[in-house]
Design a protein around this motif. Sequence first.
Motif, PDB file in Angstrom:
ATOM      1  N   SER A 113      45.629   8.829  21.422  1.00  0.00           N
ATOM      2  CA  SER A 113      44.241   8.869  22.121  1.00  0.00           C
ATOM      3  C   SER A 113      43.812   7.710  22.336  1.00  0.00           C
ATOM      4  N   GLY A 114      43.087   7.439  23.930  1.00  0.00           N
ATOM      5  CA  GLY A 114      42.444   6.158  24.177  1.00  0.00           C
ATOM      6  C   GLY A 114      40.879   6.640  24.373  1.00  0.00           C
ATOM      7  N   SER A 115      39.994   5.582  23.939  1.00  0.00           N
ATOM      8  CA  SER A 115      38.749   5.966  23.921  1.00  0.00           C
ATOM      9  C   SER A 115      38.031   5.649  25.325  1.00  0.00           C
ATOM     10  N   LEU A 116      38.636   4.915  26.190  1.00  0.00           N
ATOM     11  CA  LEU A 116      38.151   4.455  27.269  1.00  0.00           C
ATOM     12  C   LEU A 116      39.230   4.837  28.414  1.00  0.00           C
ATOM     13  N   PRO A 117      38.663   4.960  29.893  1.00  0.00           N
ATOM     14  CA  PRO A 117      39.577   5.021  30.797  1.00  0.00           C
ATOM     15  C   PRO A 117      40.487   4.042  31.069  1.00  0.00           C
ATOM     16  N   VAL A 118      41.620   4.234  31.577  1.00  0.00           N
ATOM     17  CA  VAL A 118      42.810   3.459  31.754  1.00  0.00           C
ATOM     18  C   VAL A 118      42.633   2.558  32.903  1.00  0.00           C
ATOM     19  N   GLY A 119      42.725   1.131  32.689  1.00  0.00           N
ATOM     20  CA  GLY A 119      42.730   0.088  33.866  1.00  0.00           C
ATOM     21  C   GLY A 119      42.186  -1.115  33.321  1.00  0.00           C
ATOM     22  N   GLY A 120      42.787  -2.132  33.315  1.00  0.00           N
ATOM     23  CA  GLY A 120      42.221  -3.591  32.811  1.00  0.00           C
ATOM     24  C   GLY A 120      41.854  -3.843  31.441  1.00  0.00           C
ATOM     25  N   LEU A 121      42.136  -3.143  30.305  1.00  0.00           N
ATOM     26  CA  LEU A 121      41.759  -3.425  29.097  1.00  0.00           C
ATOM     27  C   LEU A 121      43.023  -3.510  28.213  1.00  0.00           C
ATOM     28  N   SER A 122      44.266  -3.449  28.848  1.00  0.00           N
ATOM     29  CA  SER A 122      45.715  -3.564  28.166  1.00  0.00           C
ATOM     30  C   SER A 122      46.051  -2.418  27.563  1.00  0.00           C
ATOM     31  N   PRO A 200      22.914 -16.371  20.925  1.00  0.00           N
ATOM     32  CA  PRO A 200      22.383 -14.973  20.865  1.00  0.00           C
ATOM     33  C   PRO A 200      23.342 -13.856  20.764  1.00  0.00           C
ATOM     34  N   PRO A 201      22.825 -12.687  20.497  1.00  0.00           N
ATOM     35  CA  PRO A 201      23.510 -11.339  20.335  1.00  0.00           C
ATOM     36  C   PRO A 201      23.990 -11.279  21.791  1.00  0.00           C
ATOM     37  N   PHE A 202      25.102 -10.591  22.131  1.00  0.00           N
ATOM     38  CA  PHE A 202      25.340 -10.074  23.463  1.00  0.00           C
ATOM     39  C   PHE A 202      26.314  -8.813  23.723  1.00  0.00           C
ATOM     40  N   ASP A 203      26.000  -8.295  24.679  1.00  0.00           N
ATOM     41  CA  ASP A 203      26.900  -7.107  24.793  1.00  0.00           C
ATOM     42  C   ASP A 203      28.151  -7.277  25.784  1.00  0.00           C
ATOM     43  N   ILE A 204      29.157  -6.730  25.515  1.00  0.00           N
ATOM     44  CA  ILE A 204      30.415  -6.687  26.338  1.00  0.00           C
ATOM     45  C   ILE A 204      30.356  -5.513  27.213  1.00  0.00           C
ATOM     46  N   LEU A 205      30.036  -5.538  28.543  1.00  0.00           N
ATOM     47  CA  LEU A 205      29.963  -4.324  29.200  1.00  0.00           C
ATOM     48  C   LEU A 205      31.104  -4.159  30.171  1.00  0.00           C
ATOM     49  N   ILE A 206      31.803  -2.993  30.232  1.00  0.00           N
ATOM     50  CA  ILE A 206      32.644  -2.507  30.820  1.00  0.00           C
ATOM     51  C   ILE A 206      32.470  -1.642  31.924  1.00  0.00           C
ATOM     52  N   PHE A 207      32.544  -2.056  33.118  1.00  0.00           N
ATOM     53  CA  PHE A 207      32.321  -1.285  34.303  1.00  0.00           C
ATOM     54  C   PHE A 207      33.514  -0.746  35.057  1.00  0.00           C
ATOM     55  N   CYS A 347      35.826  -4.089  35.570  1.00  0.00           N
ATOM     56  CA  CYS A 347      35.242  -5.493  35.498  1.00  0.00           C
ATOM     57  C   CYS A 347      34.629  -5.590  33.981  1.00  0.00           C
ATOM     58  N   VAL A 348      34.488  -6.862  33.667  1.00  0.00           N
ATOM     59  CA  VAL A 348      33.895  -6.963  32.236  1.00  0.00           C
ATOM     60  C   VAL A 348      32.586  -8.245  32.445  1.00  0.00           C
ATOM     61  N   ALA A 380      30.084   3.175  32.881  1.00  0.00           N
ATOM     62  CA  ALA A 380      29.928   2.209  32.103  1.00  0.00           C
ATOM     63  C   ALA A 380      29.620   2.143  30.700  1.00  0.00           C
ATOM     64  N   HIS A 381      30.365   1.282  30.071  1.00  0.00           N
ATOM     65  CA  HIS A 381      30.516   1.258  28.542  1.00  0.00           C
ATOM     66  C   HIS A 381      30.102  -0.035  27.915  1.00  0.00           C
ATOM     67  N   VAL A 382      29.239   0.249  26.525  1.00  0.00           N
ATOM     68  CA  VAL A 382      29.039  -1.039  25.932  1.00  0.00           C
ATOM     69  C   VAL A 382      30.125  -1.355  24.909  1.00  0.00           C
ATOM     70  N   CYS A 383      30.526  -2.343  24.710  1.00  0.00           N
ATOM     71  CA  CYS A 383      31.413  -2.790  23.703  1.00  0.00           C
ATOM     72  C   CYS A 383      30.788  -3.826  22.849  1.00  0.00           C
ATOM     73  N   GLN A 384      31.438  -4.102  21.570  1.00  0.00           N
ATOM     74  CA  GLN A 384      31.205  -5.275  20.734  1.00  0.00           C
ATOM     75  C   GLN A 384      32.339  -5.966  20.488  1.00  0.00           C
ATOM     76  N   THR A 385      32.570  -7.166  19.969  1.00  0.00           N
ATOM     77  CA  THR A 385      33.878  -7.585  19.401  1.00  0.00           C
ATOM     78  C   THR A 385      34.328  -6.907  18.083  1.00  0.00           C
ATOM     79  N   ALA A 386      35.608  -7.153  17.998  1.00  0.00           N
ATOM     80  CA  ALA A 386      36.210  -6.193  16.845  1.00  0.00           C
ATOM     81  C   ALA A 386      37.480  -6.960  16.263  1.00  0.00           C
TER      82      ALA A 386
END
Length: 399
Positions: A113-122, A200-207, A347-348, A380-386
């Motif tokens: 199972s993948g948690s996000l749509p396919v395309g651009g995130l390897s 500062p803190p930052f979001d990684i946004l995936i559109f 896009c990221v 749109a999806h909000v991500c953090q580093t992992a």
Amino acid sequence: MKVHFKSLFPSVKPDEIRHVYSPYRVCPVGAHIDHQHGHVTGFALDHGVDFMYVPTQTGIINLFSRNFEGQVLFSLNSVPHRYDHWGRYVQAAIYALKKRDYALTVGVQGLISGSLPVGGLSSSAAVLLCYIMALADVNGLVLDKMALIDLAYEAEHEYIGLNLGKLDQSCEVLCRKDHLLYLDTRDESYGLLPAPRNMPPFDILIFFSGLTRTLVNTNYNARTDECKVAAYTLMAFEGLPYGTVEETRLRQVDPEVFSRWRHMLPPVLDRRASHYMSEFARVEEAMAAWKAGDLTWLGQVMFASGLSSIEQWEAGCPEMIELYDIMRSTEGIYGGRFSGAGFKGCCVALADPTKRDAIIASVTNRYVTHFPSLKGAFSAHVCQTADGAGRRHRETTQP
């Protein structure tokens, strides 16, 4: 996911279930140069691919997906001709392991199972890593991180057929939370740079544009071939020793040589080489910005990378380019670019978390106003580093 697994395999006891995971990845700066032995940067994301499975002593491969329809069912002793659907990725994993003479006698049955749509995130690399880790697990094979990267790379390059570098696999294996990966793909040396205290803190946004794609059916391979031809041509004009076109890379060409002979290149080859040279320099600038804790500076470098991908690499499509332009003019986004190959997909962006809701609302509204037919597909999806790929503990298994 556990409920779905139980419905597929009702006789399996909960304590028999094994679980591996690989994150998705983004590359802030270093686009399209890993296959030319350039250096790159990367984050692993807190979204990715989960694979829950149990061993089959009969050697049967029996798989289901939460993202794609159908069942994959065959024996390790009789692997079918390469599928033209999602089942080819487990075939690729088997191919890579057997090529290196790893004995595979135990199969797996499970649910991926993948948690996000396919395309651009390897996602393809993440899926391959999960299958390789699972097959190694049930067959008692010990793989270190570099072996895991190499196997996933060979599976995707040789079996799936992409002329890629090792950025994707390396990010998804080596990355750590709150660190930026620096990878030199020429010698595979790498470093993990912690976020400085003043950052500062930052979001990684995936559109997600709402457009999906598979790289096998794009001009991705043609772009990498053009880079090789450009390198080969420049080395010939300079009188440097060279081998075959296939083994030639732009990393072998100094910027001074490129400047001296670029006027002799056909325009398309000049654009490809120009992107490589400028992106190589941008990686160095991005590293300096990260070490300084300066997200505004890092964002500017990301936007410059995105522009070069459009103008020099000639990636993108009207929808992706519009999405990039929207990000550039949205308050609170430090920087952004296409993620992955950039022909379709997503896009990221690095963004200010205090403006998260306003950013997502603005980007979404402007994009779907421009492309109303994609209103239901855009997301749109909000991500953090992992951290990178590995075994999941049972208590962290998703419901």
